[in-house]
Design an enzyme around this catalytic site. Structure first.
Site, PDB file in Angstrom:
ATOM      1  N   LYS A 219       3.376   1.092  13.800  1.00 32.06           N
ATOM      2  CA  LYS A 219       2.599  -0.053  14.271  1.00 32.06           C
ATOM      3  C   LYS A 219       3.432  -1.006  15.135  1.00 32.06           C
ATOM      4  O   LYS A 219       4.663  -0.998  15.103  1.00 32.06           O
ATOM      5  CB  LYS A 219       1.960  -0.779  13.086  1.00 32.06           C
TER       6      LYS A 219
ATOM      7  N   ARG B 286      -0.038   5.673   4.242  1.00 30.78           N
ATOM      8  CA  ARG B 286      -0.782   6.349   5.316  1.00 30.78           C
ATOM      9  C   ARG B 286       0.141   6.478   6.519  1.00 30.78           C
ATOM     10  O   ARG B 286       0.608   5.480   7.054  1.00 30.78           O
ATOM     11  CB  ARG B 286      -2.034   5.543   5.670  1.00 30.78           C
TER      12      ARG B 286
END
Length: 371
Positions: free
Chosen positions: A317, A352
């Site tokens: 991210k 995840r």
């Protein structure tokens, strides 16, 4: 220090121990098991942070050794005493195995790895690489072989600034992939906020719903999940993907996200969804500035007070790029692993990720470090 009698009380487990150190401390009464000691090789906490919120703001807090909790609790109002009992029960309570259809379950004896398959042209990290069914299936099979415990399939990008796609387009992307993977032993989760897609995916063989809107985007989603009796991951996001990074604001990001997830859990329980089917995700990067993401990552153990398994999604991210000055999402593996380990150290049950093989290796080493 005690908050006003009408303030809200929160508890956060801290001071974690693992392995034989944890067992010894629990035996001596200096630590309590987190989630029944299931996570990894067993996590125990030695400290409890007690925090009060009044009129939207944190007003008082104290951190105490677990052995001092009883004396502190005795001085509280009867309401806050009851809240402490409830929250301590949820923090320490065993998480039931996650039902994943056809007699399959996921146990919490080790951190679970959820592998990402984006069947989209515009996902932030791998958009376009797997936007054809055959490529997506091959990638999913590779992730399974690499050690994924769950395969998460999505057909609508929810990256910052992403535009909404039609239901028909989303269905055309994900259903053929699920059809071709349904016979495999690894459970499939459908990453969608649309009830029609959820229903079709579950019918095709998916076992878990993963909704970035916590079943709040589509008015039919709540009833559908209750009827299907399937697990659902409830994620926090501020606003919708197209505008969520436009100057996100919070009174207190940790408490605001906690309160939102607690409210969504209550809505789900009231709709008839079994508590054993509920999981939460604080939504790193979804309507959060860098300081918000760091506050959440530093306090992930706070969410164990909700009494359900916690999922963390940090893989590749943009906040990792901001911290490491790495503009390319595909080059953020080291930051992803560092953040994931930080999550495991706070008892996060599911990670995840894009990079399954490397994450599994990190998990296997991490588990063996303190036997």
């Amino acid at each position: 220090m005690h908050g006003p009698v009408d303030s809200k009380l929160y508890l956060q487990p801290l001071g974690f121990l693992r392995g034989c150190r944890a067992s010894g401390a629990v035996k001596d009464g200096h630590a309590w098991w987190l989630a029944g000691g299931q996570q990894g090789i067993g996590l125990a906490f030695t400290l409890v942070r007690i925090l009060f919120r009044h009129e939207g703001m944190a007003v008082d807090e104290v951190t105490l050794p677990v052995g001092h909790i009883g004396d502190y609790q005795a001085d509280l109002s009867s309401f806050h005493q009851g809240e402490m009992d409830r929250l301590l029960g949820q923090i320490q309570g065993v998480r039931p195995p996650l039902p994943c259809g056809e007699g399959r379950t996921i146990a919490w004896d080790k951190p679970v790895i959820q592998g990402i398959v984006n069947v989209t042209p515009d996902s932030f990290s791998d958009g376009g690489r797997y936007d054809q069914a055959e490529k997506a299936v091959d990638h999913a099979l590779a992730l399974m072989a690499a050690g994924a415990d769950i395969i998460d399939i999505g057909g609508e990008s929810t990256r910052p600034g992403a535009e909404k796609v039609s239901i028909e387009e989303e269905l055309s992307r994900v259903i053929p992939v699920i059809d071709m993977l349904a016979a495999r032993s690894v459970p499939i989760s459908i990453d969608s906020r649309n009830a029609r897609v959820m229903k079709a995916a579950l019918g095709a063989g998916a076992a878990i719903v993963n909704d970035v809107s916590a079943l709040g985007h589509d008015g039919d989603a709540l009833k559908l999940v209750a009827q299907q009796n399937c697990p659902v991951i409830l994620m926090h996001a501020q606003k919708t993907p197209d505008v969520m990074q436009d100057n996100p604001q919070y009174d207190d990001v940790l408490l605001d996200v906690y309160d939102y997830l607690e409210q969504r859990l209550e809505v789900c329980l009231a709709a008839g969804i079994d508590r054993a089917n509920l999981l939460v995700d604080p939504g790193i990067g979804f309507g959060k500035a860098l300081e918000h993401n760091l506050a959440l990552l530093s306090n992930l153990s706070f969410f164990h007070g909700l009494g359900v398994p916690v999922l963390l999604g940090v893989s590749r991210k943009s906040f990792l790029g901001a911290l490491s000055h790495e503009p390319e999402a595909s080059q953020r593996l080291a930051g992803s692993l560092a953040s994931g380990v930080a999550g495991w150290e706070q008892g996060v049950q599911i990670l995840r990720v894009h990079d399954v093989r490397e994450t599994r290796q990190a998990r296997d080493v991490w588990q063996r470090l303190t036997l």
